[in-house]
Enzyme design. Structure first.
Site, mmCIF file in Angstrom:
data_model
loop_
_atom_site.group_PDB
_atom_site.id
_atom_site.type_symbol
_atom_site.label_atom_id
_atom_site.label_comp_id
_atom_site.label_asym_id
_atom_site.label_seq_id
_atom_site.Cartn_x
_atom_site.Cartn_y
_atom_site.Cartn_z
ATOM 1 N N GLU A 1 0.801 -1.309 0.155
ATOM 2 C CA GLU A 1 0.237 -0.032 -0.345
ATOM 3 C C GLU A 1 0.761 1.229 -0.022
ATOM 4 O O GLU A 1 0.571 2.111 -0.496
ATOM 5 C CB GLU A 1 -0.540 -0.037 1.345
ATOM 6 C CG GLU A 1 -1.160 -0.694 1.277
ATOM 7 C CD GLU A 1 -3.142 -1.097 0.432
ATOM 8 O OE1 GLU A 1 -2.329 -1.338 -1.464
ATOM 9 O OE2 GLU A 1 -4.537 -1.052 -0.147
ATOM 10 N N THR B 1 -5.091 7.903 -6.168
ATOM 11 C CA THR B 1 -4.877 7.791 -4.545
ATOM 12 C C THR B 1 -4.540 9.256 -4.144
ATOM 13 O O THR B 1 -4.782 9.769 -2.975
ATOM 14 C CB THR B 1 -4.775 6.464 -3.649
ATOM 15 O OG1 THR B 1 -5.289 5.511 -4.011
ATOM 16 C CG2 THR B 1 -4.159 6.899 -2.051
HETATM 17 P P1 ADP Z 1 -6.783 1.525 -5.404
HETATM 18 O O1 ADP Z 1 -7.340 2.329 -4.257
HETATM 19 O O2 ADP Z 1 -7.235 0.816 -6.374
HETATM 20 O O3 ADP Z 1 -6.018 0.230 -4.803
HETATM 21 P P2 ADP Z 1 -4.195 2.491 -5.913
HETATM 22 O O4 ADP Z 1 -4.192 4.045 -5.915
HETATM 23 O O5 ADP Z 1 -4.334 2.757 -4.418
HETATM 24 O O6 ADP Z 1 -5.877 2.241 -6.248
HETATM 25 O O7 ADP Z 1 -3.221 2.026 -6.079
HETATM 26 C C1 ADP Z 1 -3.391 1.577 -7.964
HETATM 27 C C2 ADP Z 1 -1.098 1.459 -7.957
HETATM 28 O O8 ADP Z 1 -1.065 1.254 -7.686
HETATM 29 C C3 ADP Z 1 -1.584 2.151 -9.633
HETATM 30 O O9 ADP Z 1 -0.538 3.283 -9.424
HETATM 31 C C4 ADP Z 1 -1.367 1.124 -10.002
HETATM 32 O O10 ADP Z 1 0.040 1.309 -11.143
HETATM 33 C C5 ADP Z 1 -0.031 0.169 -8.126
HETATM 34 N N1 ADP Z 1 -0.294 -0.899 -8.738
HETATM 35 C C6 ADP Z 1 1.568 -1.447 -8.274
HETATM 36 N N2 ADP Z 1 0.980 -3.111 -8.416
HETATM 37 C C7 ADP Z 1 -0.336 -2.908 -8.686
HETATM 38 C C8 ADP Z 1 -0.953 -4.425 -8.689
HETATM 39 N N3 ADP Z 1 -0.686 -5.591 -8.233
HETATM 40 N N4 ADP Z 1 -2.446 -4.007 -8.431
HETATM 41 C C9 ADP Z 1 -3.297 -3.378 -8.840
HETATM 42 N N5 ADP Z 1 -1.948 -2.086 -8.327
HETATM 43 C C10 ADP Z 1 -0.775 -2.066 -8.965
#
Ligand code: ADP
Length: 309
Positions: free
Chosen positions: A128, A181
């Site tokens: 995260e 985010t």
């Molecule tokens: P969510 O709230 O849907 O989790 P976030 O913005 O917190 O969205 O997280 C998405 C970010 O994490 C994007 O920038 C994405 O490229 C990165 N990321 C890296 N690895 C992964 C993964 N395995 N699954 C989802 N997002 C990923």
């Protein structure tokens, strides 16, 4: 066991008055992951389907969370990971949390389960941190433990599982626009007004009590966010209209899921939740933005093993 296949569910965090502390796990939406032991040490992400995301271990939340676990629990073999994304990144329903939690859960199972689900949270939080810049636990906790969870203190979190009243249903609308985010955090004020803070923590305490006592009316009165939603809702097209549609059709409450753009409503009973879903659908189709709608019970199990060999 050499290989494990997992269902890694989506989740809703920042549940109205529970910004950064309260989350719950969803049932029908999620990713699948396959994790297997390899002779090559370290973590290797060999396949991602469903979305374009980095395969490099250090750039993928699954890789980073898994490496954090291996740092404390070194292993004489490595792991390769396949990720089948069902949750769009940046959707606000815990896409990064599903992968972070899935990686540490699967590796832990393949290592013979040295840790319990609670102990895995701090490693999943490393993923995260990569995704959003802050190591929050409010999505990974319900993904790992299921149900509703509350996180007391984000540094060395106590994660407390709360009961989920059995008639509670969530309706989720996911407008297919990306809201990062980090951008959604940038609109937040650093200081909050004391009166608003009092209102917010009164609502949060009452919401927790309502969940513990099956008091749906109290849950409804407490699902109010006077601190975050007034700022963030401006980033979500149609939020005001969606919320009105949900409440007018009988939802207990409606708010931003995670940092958006998804919006959730909680209702008592499937029939009401279906009516809420229909009205949210009628409202949002006028906005000319692609979207998905989901109806879900509260998933009390969290991550599930689909198969292993
Ligand atoms: P969510 O709230 O849907 O989790 P976030 O913005 O917190 O969205 O997280 C998405 C970010 O994490 C994007 O920038 C994405 O490229 C990165 N990321 C890296 N690895 C992964 C993964 N395995 N699954 C989802 N997002 C990923």
């Amino acid at each position: 066991m050499n290989e494990i296949k997992l269902f890694c569910p989506a989740s809703v965090a920042n549940v109205s008055c529970g910004f950064d502390v309260l989350g719950f796990c969803l049932e029908p939406i999620g990713d699948e992951m396959i994790i297997r032991k390899t002779s090559k040490k370290g973590i290797h992400i060999i396949k991602i389907e469903g979305q374009k995301l980095p395969l490099e271990t250090q750039k993928n939340v699954a890789g980073v969370a898994g490496l954090a676990l291996l740092e404390d629990y070194p292993c004489d073999h490595g792991f390769e990971i396949e990720i089948y994304k069902g949750i769009k990144a940046g959707s606000g329903i815990g896409s990064s949390a599903a992968s972070s939690a899935g990686a540490v859960f699967g590796i832990n199972e393949l290592m013979g389960k040295p840790l319990n689900r609670n102990e895995l949270i701090k490693y999943a939080m490393k993923g995260e941190e990569l995704a959003s810049g802050s190591a929050h636990a409010d999505n990974v906790s319900p993904v790992l433990k299921g149900g509703f969870t509350v996180v007391r203190c984000s540094k060395t979190p106590d994660v407390i599982s709360l009961p989920s009243p059995s008639e509670l249903h969530a309706t989720i609308i996911h407008p297919k626009i990306e809201l990062r985010t980090s951008d959604a955090r940038a609109v937040l004020k650093k200081k909050i007004n004391l009166e608003k803070a009092v209102e917010q923590w009164g609502n949060l305490a009452a919401l927790v009590s309502g969940l513990c006592t099956n008091d749906y009316d109290l849950i409804g009165r407490s699902l109010v966010d006077v601190v975050i939603e007034p700022h963030r809702s401006a980033l979500i097209p149609g939020f005001k209209e969606l919320k009105k549609a949900a409440i007018d059709s009988g939802a207990l409450g409606c708010g931003i899921s995670g940092s958006g753009p998804s919006v959730f409503a909680l209702s008592r009973g499937r029939e009401t939740a279906l009516r809420v879903q229909e009205e949210m659908n009628n409202t949002f189709k006028k906005f000319n933005i692609e979207y998905e709608l989901h109806l879900s019970k509260i998933n009390s199990k969290g991550i599930q093993i689909i198969s292993s060999k």
